[in-house]
Structures are given as structure tokens and as C-alpha cells.
Write a protein that holds these residues in place. Structure first.
Motif, PDB file in Angstrom:
ATOM      1  N   GLN A 152      24.551  -8.770  98.234  1.00 54.78           N
ATOM      2  CA  GLN A 152      24.717  -7.537  97.450  1.00 54.78           C
ATOM      3  C   GLN A 152      26.182  -7.150  97.358  1.00 54.78           C
ATOM      4  O   GLN A 152      26.649  -6.693  96.308  1.00 54.78           O
ATOM      5  CB  GLN A 152      23.889  -6.419  98.077  1.00 54.78           C
ATOM      6  N   LEU A 153      26.927  -7.317  98.446  1.00 56.27           N
ATOM      7  CA  LEU A 153      28.370  -7.049  98.427  1.00 56.27           C
ATOM      8  C   LEU A 153      29.063  -7.974  97.429  1.00 56.27           C
ATOM      9  O   LEU A 153      29.889  -7.523  96.621  1.00 56.27           O
ATOM     10  CB  LEU A 153      28.953  -7.248  99.821  1.00 56.27           C
ATOM     11  N   ALA A 154      28.738  -9.264  97.464  1.00 54.68           N
ATOM     12  CA  ALA A 154      29.378 -10.226  96.564  1.00 54.68           C
ATOM     13  C   ALA A 154      29.060  -9.906  95.105  1.00 54.68           C
ATOM     14  O   ALA A 154      29.936 -10.014  94.234  1.00 54.68           O
ATOM     15  CB  ALA A 154      28.931 -11.643  96.913  1.00 54.68           C
ATOM     16  N   ALA A 155      27.819  -9.499  94.837  1.00 52.79           N
ATOM     17  CA  ALA A 155      27.437  -9.182  93.462  1.00 52.79           C
ATOM     18  C   ALA A 155      28.182  -7.955  92.954  1.00 52.79           C
ATOM     19  O   ALA A 155      28.668  -7.930  91.816  1.00 52.79           O
ATOM     20  CB  ALA A 155      25.931  -8.959  93.380  1.00 52.79           C
ATOM     21  N   ALA A 156      28.285  -6.912  93.788  1.00 55.95           N
ATOM     22  CA  ALA A 156      29.029  -5.712  93.393  1.00 55.95           C
ATOM     23  C   ALA A 156      30.495  -6.031  93.180  1.00 55.95           C
ATOM     24  O   ALA A 156      31.130  -5.540  92.231  1.00 55.95           O
ATOM     25  CB  ALA A 156      28.867  -4.618  94.456  1.00 55.95           C
ATOM     26  N   ALA A 158      31.776  -8.847  92.252  1.00 56.82           N
ATOM     27  CA  ALA A 158      31.945  -9.621  91.017  1.00 56.82           C
ATOM     28  C   ALA A 158      31.978  -8.713  89.797  1.00 56.82           C
ATOM     29  O   ALA A 158      32.793  -8.902  88.881  1.00 56.82           O
ATOM     30  CB  ALA A 158      30.816 -10.642  90.891  1.00 56.82           C
ATOM     31  N   VAL A 159      31.113  -7.693  89.788  1.00 60.22           N
ATOM     32  CA  VAL A 159      31.087  -6.774  88.646  1.00 60.22           C
ATOM     33  C   VAL A 159      32.352  -5.922  88.619  1.00 60.22           C
ATOM     34  O   VAL A 159      33.027  -5.807  87.581  1.00 60.22           O
ATOM     35  CB  VAL A 159      29.835  -5.875  88.710  1.00 60.22           C
ATOM     36  N   LEU A 160      32.703  -5.311  89.743  1.00 67.22           N
ATOM     37  CA  LEU A 160      33.895  -4.455  89.775  1.00 67.22           C
ATOM     38  C   LEU A 160      35.164  -5.265  89.547  1.00 67.22           C
ATOM     39  O   LEU A 160      36.140  -4.752  88.987  1.00 67.22           O
ATOM     40  CB  LEU A 160      33.975  -3.719  91.109  1.00 67.22           C
ATOM     41  N   GLY A 161      35.124  -6.520  89.955  1.00 73.13           N
ATOM     42  CA  GLY A 161      36.292  -7.375  89.765  1.00 73.13           C
ATOM     43  C   GLY A 161      36.603  -7.660  88.308  1.00 73.13           C
ATOM     44  O   GLY A 161      37.702  -8.119  87.982  1.00 73.13           O
ATOM     45  N   GLU A 162      35.655  -7.392  87.410  1.00 73.16           N
ATOM     46  CA  GLU A 162      35.934  -7.519  85.984  1.00 73.16           C
ATOM     47  C   GLU A 162      36.833  -6.393  85.484  1.00 73.16           C
ATOM     48  O   GLU A 162      37.401  -6.490  84.395  1.00 73.16           O
ATOM     49  CB  GLU A 162      34.620  -7.504  85.196  1.00 73.16           C
ATOM     50  N   ALA A 163      36.929  -5.317  86.274  1.00 77.34           N
ATOM     51  CA  ALA A 163      37.697  -4.144  85.848  1.00 77.34           C
ATOM     52  C   ALA A 163      38.945  -3.915  86.681  1.00 77.34           C
ATOM     53  O   ALA A 163      39.995  -3.537  86.150  1.00 77.34           O
ATOM     54  CB  ALA A 163      36.808  -2.901  85.904  1.00 77.34           C
ATOM     55  N   VAL A 164      38.845  -4.107  88.000  1.00 80.97           N
ATOM     56  CA  VAL A 164      39.968  -3.829  88.902  1.00 80.97           C
ATOM     57  C   VAL A 164      40.088  -4.958  89.913  1.00 80.97           C
ATOM     58  O   VAL A 164      39.101  -5.644  90.201  1.00 80.97           O
ATOM     59  CB  VAL A 164      39.769  -2.483  89.650  1.00 80.97           C
ATOM     60  N   PRO A 165      41.275  -5.176  90.474  1.00 72.96           N
ATOM     61  CA  PRO A 165      41.398  -6.177  91.543  1.00 72.96           C
ATOM     62  C   PRO A 165      40.556  -5.763  92.753  1.00 72.96           C
ATOM     63  O   PRO A 165      40.582  -4.608  93.168  1.00 72.96           O
ATOM     64  CB  PRO A 165      42.894  -6.152  91.884  1.00 72.96           C
ATOM     65  N   VAL A 166      39.808  -6.700  93.301  1.00 68.58           N
ATOM     66  CA  VAL A 166      38.910  -6.427  94.424  1.00 68.58           C
ATOM     67  C   VAL A 166      39.238  -7.369  95.576  1.00 68.58           C
ATOM     68  O   VAL A 166      39.453  -8.565  95.382  1.00 68.58           O
ATOM     69  CB  VAL A 166      37.441  -6.591  94.003  1.00 68.58           C
ATOM     70  N   VAL A 167      39.275  -6.808  96.782  1.00 65.80           N
ATOM     71  CA  VAL A 167      39.459  -7.573  98.010  1.00 65.80           C
ATOM     72  C   VAL A 167      38.284  -7.251  98.921  1.00 65.80           C
ATOM     73  O   VAL A 167      37.880  -6.087  99.031  1.00 65.80           O
ATOM     74  CB  VAL A 167      40.785  -7.194  98.709  1.00 65.80           C
ATOM     75  N   LEU A 168      37.718  -8.252  99.576  1.00 68.30           N
ATOM     76  CA  LEU A 168      36.611  -8.043 100.495  1.00 68.30           C
ATOM     77  C   LEU A 168      37.112  -8.001 101.937  1.00 68.30           C
ATOM     78  O   LEU A 168      38.055  -8.713 102.301  1.00 68.30           O
ATOM     79  CB  LEU A 168      35.569  -9.159 100.358  1.00 68.30           C
ATOM     80  N   THR A 169      36.498  -7.153 102.750  1.00 67.55           N
ATOM     81  CA  THR A 169      36.815  -7.089 104.163  1.00 67.55           C
ATOM     82  C   THR A 169      35.533  -7.241 104.962  1.00 67.55           C
ATOM     83  O   THR A 169      34.469  -6.731 104.575  1.00 67.55           O
ATOM     84  CB  THR A 169      37.499  -5.764 104.540  1.00 67.55           C
ATOM     85  N   ALA A 170      35.639  -7.950 106.084  1.00 66.01           N
ATOM     86  CA  ALA A 170      34.507  -8.079 106.995  1.00 66.01           C
ATOM     87  C   ALA A 170      34.490  -6.968 108.027  1.00 66.01           C
ATOM     88  O   ALA A 170      33.559  -6.872 108.821  1.00 66.01           O
ATOM     89  CB  ALA A 170      34.556  -9.445 107.687  1.00 66.01           C
TER      90      ALA A 170
END
Length: 331
Positions: A152-156, A158-170
Motif C-alpha cells: 500500500q505504501l509503494a502504491a501510494a 507511485a501515484v504521488l510520485g507522478e506529481a511531486v518527488p517522493v522518498v520512502l523511509t523505513a
């Protein structure tokens, strides 16, 4: 995708406009003149990411269930805003874009049926006029799972990354603490009415802000925070900040932070709330440091004074000269 954004302020409005530009169907919530402006003229984005007028759906409450939601209201308003949308958001992933240490963790009971994701935005944006949001400095949005699954995190993302730069944190909590250090910068413009760049040009106020950041690092370390996950702010840099004399760390702070802000005046989110006559989130910024310091036995006198001074400005409507603000923080 149908995306609902609860709170179309500086950050929520920016993301809404960019998601609309990326081709998504976007609904936002707003109130008063801001709501009327969005309905009549659209949500206008200006600044570092270009110009765009987003013709989004706008109401005080989202009109129908979204497939993905962002909750981007201030920390003090989040429980009520979430409760008003709990049925609509059931089953949909919710990204809680918020400063402070609670974020999605504080909404687990209010939104038990929604997979929750924490979001920390490094976008510098302003909302000072109804219907208009301005990006003063672009930056990434950091996402970390709370009750959401990895998928679910990866899917969200991917969508937000179409609009703004996204970085994931564990490590969502570690990232929240790192962002809380950065948010100590909000005190300088909130107390003086100046942009962050102008306020941090005053040496005494730089020392005061650096001191508040040092306290934040010390409390976070006592809490076991890793300070991981925030681009450009490593645990090593924070250890250096905590160990250097205030005058030295103040100079380094000003040089690095002003450089990252760019040339466009950055008022900071706390000053924006004060200028709009709305309660600021200072109790969830410096106030969070004070609260955790009391729990852990770590002194936080500078943050305690900042909280009191920001509330004084809110109640009196009088900004302080930079030298006076610094002297009262450092007293």
C-alpha cells in the motif's frame, strides 16, 4: 485515480494542483473565502513548479469516497477533520502529511479502517491569498508506513510520485524527529514577522534557533530516535549540531538553511497561520520538544520560551524585533 485531499492549504493545495496537472481526478476541502475562490476561479499554483490552474472539486467535506486520500491539515485540526471523513475514507489509504511527532499515529483510533501512511513534506509553500498557493522552494515528500502495508505504501508513493518527488523511509518516527529539528526554523519568522531568510540573517536569532535545534536533538536522542530518513539532514550532521558551540552552529545553520531555501522569501507555516488569524501548530513543534523533554528529564528552556513567545504574538498581534526575540529566547 480519484484522490481526496482534506485541507487545501499551502502543502495540500500544492499537491492537489500538481496531481490535477498529472491527470488525476481531485477533490479538496477548504472553507470560507478560500473555498469560494477555488470554486469560482480554480486552485491556482504559482512558483517553483510553474503555473497551473486546477479545476478541482471543492467543498467543506469530501463529496464521495476517494481511492487515495491525503490529510494535510494542522496537527491540532487533524482528529476532527479525520472524524468528519471516517466513513468516506474507510478502506482507502490515507497519507497524513503533518509536522510534529504524532501524525498518523494519533489517528489510528479515528480511522481504524484506513491504512495509514505518514508524510513529511520538504516543500516550502505559501498560502496567503484565497485560491492561490505558491511554491517558494521545491523539495521531496518523505513517506513511511504506519498501519499501511508495504504494498500500500509503494502504491501510494507511485501515484504521488507522478506529481511531486517522493522518498520512502523505513523509520517513520526517526524521520518525524529529523523534521522536528528543521521545524525549529519556524520560530524565527513567527516571532518577527520576517521571512526565514531575513530573520536568520540576525546573528543572535541564529544562535537562538540553533540552540532550540540542539535541544531537539538531545531530547530525540534520549527518546531513542535515529533521525533517519530526511534528505539532506543526516544523523552525523545532527550530532555535529548538538556538539558545537551555539555561535558556530548558528553560523553553519544559517549558511546551509538559507542556501536550501533559495532567494524567494519563505515565511514558514507558523507565520502563515498567524497572518491568517488561525491558531498555529507551535504546541506540536517546540511544544512537542518540551513535552518529550519533561517525560525524559531533558531540559528544554529555549523551546519552552519559544512556545510562550509565539502564543504572545498570537494573542497580541505584535511581532517582536529580531534582537528582542533572540534575547528573550536566550534569557
Amino acid at each position: 485515480m480519484r484522490i481526496g485531499i482534506v485541507g487545501a492549504g499551502a502543502i495540500g493545495g500544492t499537491v492537489a494542483a500538481l496531481l490535477d496537472r498529472a491527470g488525476h481526478e481531485v477533490d479538496v476541502t477548504a472553507r470560507g473565502e478560500h473555498l469560494e475562490a477555488i470554486r469560482s476561479r480554480g486552485l491556482r499554483l504559482t512558483g517553483a513548479w510553474g503555473e497551473h490552474v486546477a479545476r478541482v472539486g471543492a467543498a467543506e467535506v469530501l463529496p464521495e469516497p476517494p481511492e487515495l486520500a491525503l490529510l494535510a491539515v494542522k496537527a491540532q485540526d487533524a482528529p476532527a477533520a479525520a472524524a468528519a471523513h471516517a466513513d468516506l475514507l474507510a478502506g482507502a489509504p490515507v497519507v497524513v502529511v503533518q509536522n510534529g511527532l504524532r501524525g498518523p499515529q494519533a489517528l489510528r483510533e479515528v480511522l481504524p479502517a484506513s491504512p495509514l501512511i505518514g508524510g513529511l513534506s520538504m516543500i516550502a509553500a505559501s498560502y496567503l491569498e484565497p485560491g492561490i498557493v505558491t511554491v517558494t522552494a521545491p523539495g521531496p515528500t518523505v513517506l513511511g508506513a504506519d498501519t499501511a502495508s508495504g504494498a500500500q505504501l509503494a502504491a501510494a508513493a507511485a501515484v504521488l510520485g507522478e506529481a511531486v518527488p517522493v522518498v520512502l523511509t523505513a523509520d517513520l518516527v526517526g524521520t518525524q524527529w529529523a523534521k522536528l529539528v528543521v521545524n525549529q526554523l519556524n520560530a524565527a519568522p513567527a516571532l518577527t514577522g520576517l521571512s526565514a531568510q531575513e530573520a536568520l540573517a540576525v546573528p543572535a536569532l541564529r544562535r537562538a534557533v540553533a540552540g532550540a535545534m540542539r535541544e531537539t536533538v538531545r531530547v530525540g536522542r534520549a527518546a531513542g530516535a535515529t533521525f533517519l530518513g530526511l534528505p539532506g539532514l543526516t544523523p552525523g550532521r545532527l550530532r555535529m549540531l548538538a556538539g558545537l558551540p551555539p555561535a558556530v552552529s548558528g553560523r553553519l545553520l544559517a549558511a546551509r538553511m538559507v542556501e536550501r531555501m533559495g532567494a524567494v522569501p519563505n515565511p514558514g507555516s507558523t507565520l502563515q497561520s498567524i497572518r491568517r488569524g488561525r491558531p498555529s501548530e507551535i504546541d506540536h513543534l517546540s511544544g512537542a520538544v518540551v513535552e518529550e523533554g519533561e517525560r525524559l528529564g531533558v531540559p528544554t528552556p529555549l523551546n519552552r520560551r519559544i512556545v510562550a513567545l509565539v502564543h504572545e504574538v498570537e494573542s497580541t498581534g505584535r511581532f517582536l524585533p529580531a534582537a528582542e526575540a533572540a534575547a528573550r529566547i536566550l534569557a
